[in-house]
Design a protein around this motif. Structure first.
Motif, short mmCIF file in Angstrom:
data_model
loop_
_atom_site.label_atom_id
_atom_site.label_comp_id
_atom_site.label_asym_id
_atom_site.label_seq_id
_atom_site.Cartn_x
_atom_site.Cartn_y
_atom_site.Cartn_z
N LYS A 132 73.21 44.44 32.01
CA LYS A 132 73.22 43.57 33.19
C LYS A 132 71.82 43.39 33.77
O LYS A 132 71.47 42.31 34.24
CB LYS A 132 74.16 44.15 34.25
N VAL A 133 71.03 44.45 33.73
CA VAL A 133 69.71 44.40 34.35
C VAL A 133 68.71 45.24 33.57
O VAL A 133 69.07 46.27 33.00
CB VAL A 133 69.78 44.85 35.84
N ILE A 134 67.47 44.75 33.53
CA ILE A 134 66.37 45.48 32.91
C ILE A 134 65.31 45.69 33.99
O ILE A 134 64.88 44.73 34.64
CB ILE A 134 65.76 44.70 31.73
N PHE A 135 64.90 46.94 34.17
CA PHE A 135 63.89 47.26 35.18
C PHE A 135 62.66 47.83 34.50
O PHE A 135 62.75 48.77 33.73
CB PHE A 135 64.43 48.28 36.19
N CYS A 136 61.49 47.25 34.80
CA CYS A 136 60.24 47.72 34.22
C CYS A 136 59.18 47.89 35.29
O CYS A 136 59.18 47.17 36.30
CB CYS A 136 59.72 46.73 33.17
N GLU A 137 58.27 48.81 35.05
CA GLU A 137 57.14 49.04 35.94
C GLU A 137 55.88 49.14 35.11
O GLU A 137 55.91 49.66 33.99
CB GLU A 137 57.36 50.35 36.73
N ASN A 138 54.77 48.61 35.64
CA ASN A 138 53.52 48.71 34.91
C ASN A 138 52.35 48.54 35.87
O ASN A 138 52.55 48.31 37.06
CB ASN A 138 53.47 47.64 33.80
N VAL A 139 51.15 48.64 35.35
CA VAL A 139 49.97 48.50 36.18
C VAL A 139 49.78 47.05 36.61
O VAL A 139 50.22 46.11 35.94
CB VAL A 139 48.70 48.97 35.43
N LYS A 140 49.12 46.89 37.74
CA LYS A 140 48.84 45.55 38.27
C LYS A 140 48.07 44.71 37.26
O LYS A 140 48.24 43.48 37.16
CB LYS A 140 48.06 45.68 39.57
N TYR A 163 67.60 36.26 30.19
CA TYR A 163 67.45 36.95 31.47
C TYR A 163 66.58 36.14 32.43
O TYR A 163 65.69 35.39 32.00
CB TYR A 163 66.83 38.34 31.27
N THR A 164 66.86 36.31 33.71
CA THR A 164 66.05 35.72 34.77
C THR A 164 65.17 36.81 35.35
O THR A 164 65.68 37.83 35.83
CB THR A 164 66.94 35.12 35.87
N LEU A 165 63.87 36.61 35.29
CA LEU A 165 62.93 37.65 35.69
C LEU A 165 62.40 37.41 37.10
O LEU A 165 61.98 36.31 37.45
CB LEU A 165 61.75 37.70 34.71
N PHE A 166 62.40 38.48 37.89
CA PHE A 166 61.75 38.50 39.20
C PHE A 166 60.70 39.61 39.15
O PHE A 166 60.93 40.67 38.57
CB PHE A 166 62.76 38.79 40.31
N HIS A 167 59.56 39.38 39.76
CA HIS A 167 58.50 40.39 39.71
C HIS A 167 57.65 40.33 40.97
O HIS A 167 57.53 39.29 41.62
CB HIS A 167 57.62 40.20 38.48
N LYS A 168 57.07 41.49 41.29
CA LYS A 168 56.22 41.55 42.48
C LYS A 168 55.31 42.78 42.38
O LYS A 168 55.71 43.82 41.86
CB LYS A 168 57.06 41.64 43.76
N ARG A 183 51.24 48.53 41.81
CA ARG A 183 51.90 48.40 40.52
C ARG A 183 52.77 47.15 40.53
O ARG A 183 53.24 46.71 41.59
CB ARG A 183 52.79 49.62 40.22
N ILE A 184 53.01 46.59 39.34
CA ILE A 184 53.92 45.46 39.24
C ILE A 184 55.30 45.98 38.86
O ILE A 184 55.45 46.86 38.00
CB ILE A 184 53.43 44.42 38.21
N TYR A 185 56.31 45.45 39.53
CA TYR A 185 57.70 45.82 39.28
C TYR A 185 58.45 44.58 38.81
O TYR A 185 58.35 43.52 39.43
CB TYR A 185 58.32 46.41 40.55
N MET A 186 59.19 44.75 37.72
CA MET A 186 59.91 43.64 37.11
C MET A 186 61.41 43.93 37.08
O MET A 186 61.82 45.01 36.63
CB MET A 186 59.40 43.39 35.69
N VAL A 187 62.18 42.99 37.57
CA VAL A 187 63.64 43.10 37.56
C VAL A 187 64.19 41.87 36.85
O VAL A 187 63.98 40.74 37.31
CB VAL A 187 64.22 43.20 38.98
N PHE A 198 65.74 36.94 44.42
CA PHE A 198 65.79 38.39 44.59
C PHE A 198 64.63 38.78 45.48
O PHE A 198 63.47 38.55 45.14
CB PHE A 198 65.69 39.10 43.24
N GLU A 199 64.94 39.36 46.62
CA GLU A 199 63.92 39.74 47.58
C GLU A 199 63.51 41.20 47.37
O GLU A 199 64.32 42.11 47.56
CB GLU A 199 64.44 39.55 49.01
N PHE A 200 62.29 41.40 46.94
CA PHE A 200 61.77 42.76 46.82
C PHE A 200 61.52 43.34 48.20
O PHE A 200 61.15 42.62 49.13
CB PHE A 200 60.46 42.77 46.03
N PRO A 201 61.73 44.64 48.36
CA PRO A 201 61.35 45.27 49.64
C PRO A 201 59.85 45.22 49.80
O PRO A 201 59.11 45.23 48.81
CB PRO A 201 61.86 46.71 49.48
#
Length: 351
Positions: A132-140, A163-168, A183-187, A198-201
């Motif tokens: 349903k969802v893929i979550f990734c984290e990486n350097v800016k 998939y529809t990607l949101f990132h911040k 860091r960049i966060y990808m959902v 999708f609103e990131f905090p």
């Protein structure tokens, strides 16, 4: 509903910990874990109950398994053998894209392993299982690598998978830990359940300083710099200053925040503090010179764990300090993960 998750490039489990905190024990279950580095595996195993579901048709000649249900080299694991899952957690290696590194990206090679292309193992696994969802984290720096083309490839891959990607890009200092860490966060949500937005905090928790994360008891003298080591750091900084560079050690104000902690000596030397509580200056390790009397010390592994938002219940006893510094320097800031995971949970529960 209990969501099933897999934890790829798991490190010491920071992403999993954030999701566990956000979803609660009865709403998420980790069914597969993969981590290549054996010392990280030791810390992970000391802190998590291992998944109850093993890999299907386990083949020991194919899979390097460090400990039961923590599997090693993900490139050698057949995606068909991984249990079904709803959420993919994947903090794929960042060194290939880091500003502090060589920025080789997809061409990066480390000990015969291409760290930059490990993202495509995430894609390979998720293409087969369609979570349903893929979550990734990486350097800016991922967003800037190769003039943005690397990130365009990653975005295009998610789109091809459906998939529809949101990132911040978010900064840990806004989430209750005293560390300047962007860091960049990808959902990525599967298209059939993807929200229109999708609103990131943007922040969570109270503002903190280094004073809030210091050890309650006076740390061992081994964390205080020797006079000889301090002289070498001062000389190193002078040499770079003469060349017009800003490199060198940094003593942080304990009423301020740390710079981004990273693995290697640089992360410690650029985050020194003054702690005048030490009264016994007898060396406990073999040092050159004496223990400095100015109170200059590096932060302890527990303080680094706190800088990343790990609770004090997190067990650090499985490996030596040197490994812990590397592990937390490579880790995620747990409160940021938790805040994002809480938003993900809302979307999933709305489906």
């Amino acid at each position: 509903m209990v969501y099933k998750a897999i934890d790829l490039f798991a490190g010491v489990g920071g992403i999993r910990l954030g999701f566990d905190q956000a979803f609660g024990d009865n709403a998420i279950k980790t069914v597969f874990v993969s981590e290549f580095e054996p010392y990280a595996v030791k810390t992970y195993a000391a802190n998590f109950n291992e998944p109850t579901e093993g890999i299907a048709n386990k083949n020991e000649s194919l899979i390097m398994s460090h400990t039961p249900f923590i599997y090693g080299d993900i490139t050698k694991i057949d995606e068909k053998c991984i249990p079904e899952f709803d959420i993919c957690l994947a903090g794929f290696p960042c060194q290939a894209f880091s500003i502090a590194g060589r920025k080789h990206g997809f061409d990066d090679d480390y000990k015969g392993m291409s760290r930059g292309t490990l993202f495509f193992d995430v894609a390979r696994i998720c293409e087969y299982h369609k979570p349903k969802v893929i979550f990734c984290e990486n350097v800016k720096g991922l967003t800037m690598h190769d003039r943005g083309r690397t990130f365009e490839v990653i975005k295009g891959t998610f789109e091809e998978l459906g998939y529809t990607l949101f990132h911040k890009v978010l900064n840990s200092k806004d989430f209750g830990v005293p560390q300047n860490r962007e860091r960049i966060y990808m959902v990525a949500f599967r298209n059939d359940i993807a929200p229109d937005s999708f609103e990131f905090p943007t922040h969570s928790g109270r503002k903190t300083t280094l004073r809030d994360i210091l050890e309650e008891q006076v740390p061992s003298a081994k964390y205080y710099l020797s006079t000889q080591y301090l002289k070498s750091l001062e000389a190193h900084k002078r040499r770079h200053k003469d060349k017009g560079n800003g490199f060198g050690y940094v003593i942080r104000d304990i009423d301020g925040i740390a710079g981004a902690i990273v693995c290697g000596g640089m992360g410690r030397e650029r985050n020194l503090i003054i702690d005048s509580r030490l009264k016994d200056f007898t060396p406990v390790t073999n040092i050159k010179g004496k223990v400095n009397r100015q109170g200059i010390r590096k932060m302890t592994p527990r303080e680094w764990a706190r800088l990343q938002g790990y609770p004090d219940t997190f067990d650090l006893s499985a490996v030596a300090d040197g490994h812990l510094y590397k592990q937390f320097g490579n880790s995620v800031s747990v409160p940021v993960i938790r805040a994002i995971a809480e938003r993900i949970k809302v979307v999933l529960n709305d489906q």
